[in-house]
Design a protein around this motif. Structure first.
Motif, PDB file in Angstrom:
ATOM      1  N   UNK A  28       2.567  -0.752  -0.127  1.00  0.00           N
ATOM      2  CA  UNK A  28       3.426   0.250   0.089  1.00  0.00           C
ATOM      3  C   UNK A  28       3.989   1.106  -1.270  1.00  0.00           C
ATOM      4  N   UNK A  29       4.496   0.281  -2.253  1.00  0.00           N
ATOM      5  CA  UNK A  29       5.076   0.788  -3.307  1.00  0.00           C
ATOM      6  C   UNK A  29       3.858   1.266  -4.387  1.00  0.00           C
ATOM      7  N   UNK A  33      -0.094   3.808   0.460  1.00  0.00           N
ATOM      8  CA  UNK A  33      -0.882   3.921   1.879  1.00  0.00           C
ATOM      9  C   UNK A  33       0.071   3.081   2.975  1.00  0.00           C
ATOM     10  N   UNK A  34       1.012   2.253   2.677  1.00  0.00           N
ATOM     11  CA  UNK A  34       1.527   1.377   3.620  1.00  0.00           C
ATOM     12  C   UNK A  34       0.221   0.450   4.303  1.00  0.00           C
ATOM     13  N   UNK A  36      -2.658  -0.389   6.469  1.00  0.00           N
ATOM     14  CA  UNK A  36      -3.730   0.267   7.219  1.00  0.00           C
ATOM     15  C   UNK A  36      -4.504  -1.078   7.640  1.00  0.00           C
ATOM     16  N   UNK A  37      -4.576  -1.335   8.951  1.00  0.00           N
ATOM     17  CA  UNK A  37      -5.288  -2.561   9.294  1.00  0.00           C
ATOM     18  C   UNK A  37      -6.875  -2.441   9.212  1.00  0.00           C
ATOM     19  N   UNK A  38      -7.294  -1.516   9.045  1.00  0.00           N
ATOM     20  CA  UNK A  38      -8.931  -1.550   8.396  1.00  0.00           C
ATOM     21  C   UNK A  38      -9.274  -1.939   7.164  1.00  0.00           C
ATOM     22  N   UNK A  39      -8.143  -1.565   6.503  1.00  0.00           N
ATOM     23  CA  UNK A  39      -8.081  -2.044   5.027  1.00  0.00           C
ATOM     24  C   UNK A  39      -7.394  -3.316   4.422  1.00  0.00           C
ATOM     25  N   UNK A  40      -6.219  -3.414   5.239  1.00  0.00           N
ATOM     26  CA  UNK A  40      -5.437  -4.608   4.772  1.00  0.00           C
ATOM     27  C   UNK A  40      -5.331  -5.635   5.938  1.00  0.00           C
ATOM     28  N   UNK A  41      -6.431  -5.902   6.657  1.00  0.00           N
ATOM     29  CA  UNK A  41      -6.237  -6.800   7.690  1.00  0.00           C
ATOM     30  C   UNK A  41      -5.951  -8.389   7.093  1.00  0.00           C
ATOM     31  N   UNK A  42      -6.850  -8.634   5.960  1.00  0.00           N
ATOM     32  CA  UNK A  42      -6.703 -10.027   5.329  1.00  0.00           C
ATOM     33  C   UNK A  42      -4.986 -10.339   4.709  1.00  0.00           C
TER      34      UNK A  42
END
Length: 176
Positions: A28-29, A33-34, A36-42
């Motif tokens: 976020x900071x 981007x905040x 994003x499920x496809x990038x940050x699911x882990x």
């Protein structure tokens, strides 16, 4: 060298909320981007992504009982571009992920200590041929940090539809 006020160790289930906080705060900071499920699911499935699978790990740095830095390894090569994914395939490529330090704790040697430990983990595994990572150069200090440690293999910024991601490989130390 890490300042004595910090403790660097392998994450446990009890560390997941603190690790997730560091990771989400960063996307976020720093990235803007905040989540994003496809990038940050882990980030949401920390246990399933880092703690449970063999050949994966997550390290945390702790200060006064609080997780203030993270860094992980997963046995997945890059998702793209296609030629890069072919060059660094999943299974034989260790990907360094989520090497993030809370801004209040930067410049303490935490990121470097985490990377050194992660590379030791990769070497001890014995099955990895490459250590890969990518970074978003908008994150303060990230590009300079990785450029000092790793070899840049691709920079997407000049590409017309590139993501702005910069890709690196690191040498894997000899097994001891």
């Amino acid at each position: 060298m890490v300042a004595p006020a910090y403790r660097l160790r392998t994450a446990e289930s009890a560390d997941v909320p603190g690790a997730r906080r560091v990771m989400l705060d960063t996307v976020y900071r720093d990235f803007g981007t905040g989540y994003v499920p496809r990038w940050h699911g882990d980030i949401i499935d920390v246990e399933g992504s880092y703690l449970a699978p063999e050949r994966h790990t997550l390290l945390v740095a702790e200060h006064d009982g609080e997780v203030v830095a993270t860094g992980g390894v997963r046995s997945h090569g890059p998702a793209g571009p296609p030629w890069l994914a072919a060059r660094y395939p999943s299974g034989t490529t260790a990907q360094l992920c989520r090497v993030y330090v809370d801004p209040a704790h930067r410049r303490q040697g935490l990121a470097r200590a985490i990377v050194d430990r992660l590379l030791g983990f990769i070497a001890a595994d014995g099955g990895y041929t490459d250590a890969y990572l990518h970074t978003d150069p908008v994150s303060p200090g990230a590009e300079a940090f990785w450029t000092a440690l790793a070899e840049r293999v691709h920079d997407e910024r000049p590409e017309p539809h590139g993501s702005g991601t910069v890709h690196f490989v690191l040498p894997i130390p000899a097994r001891s």
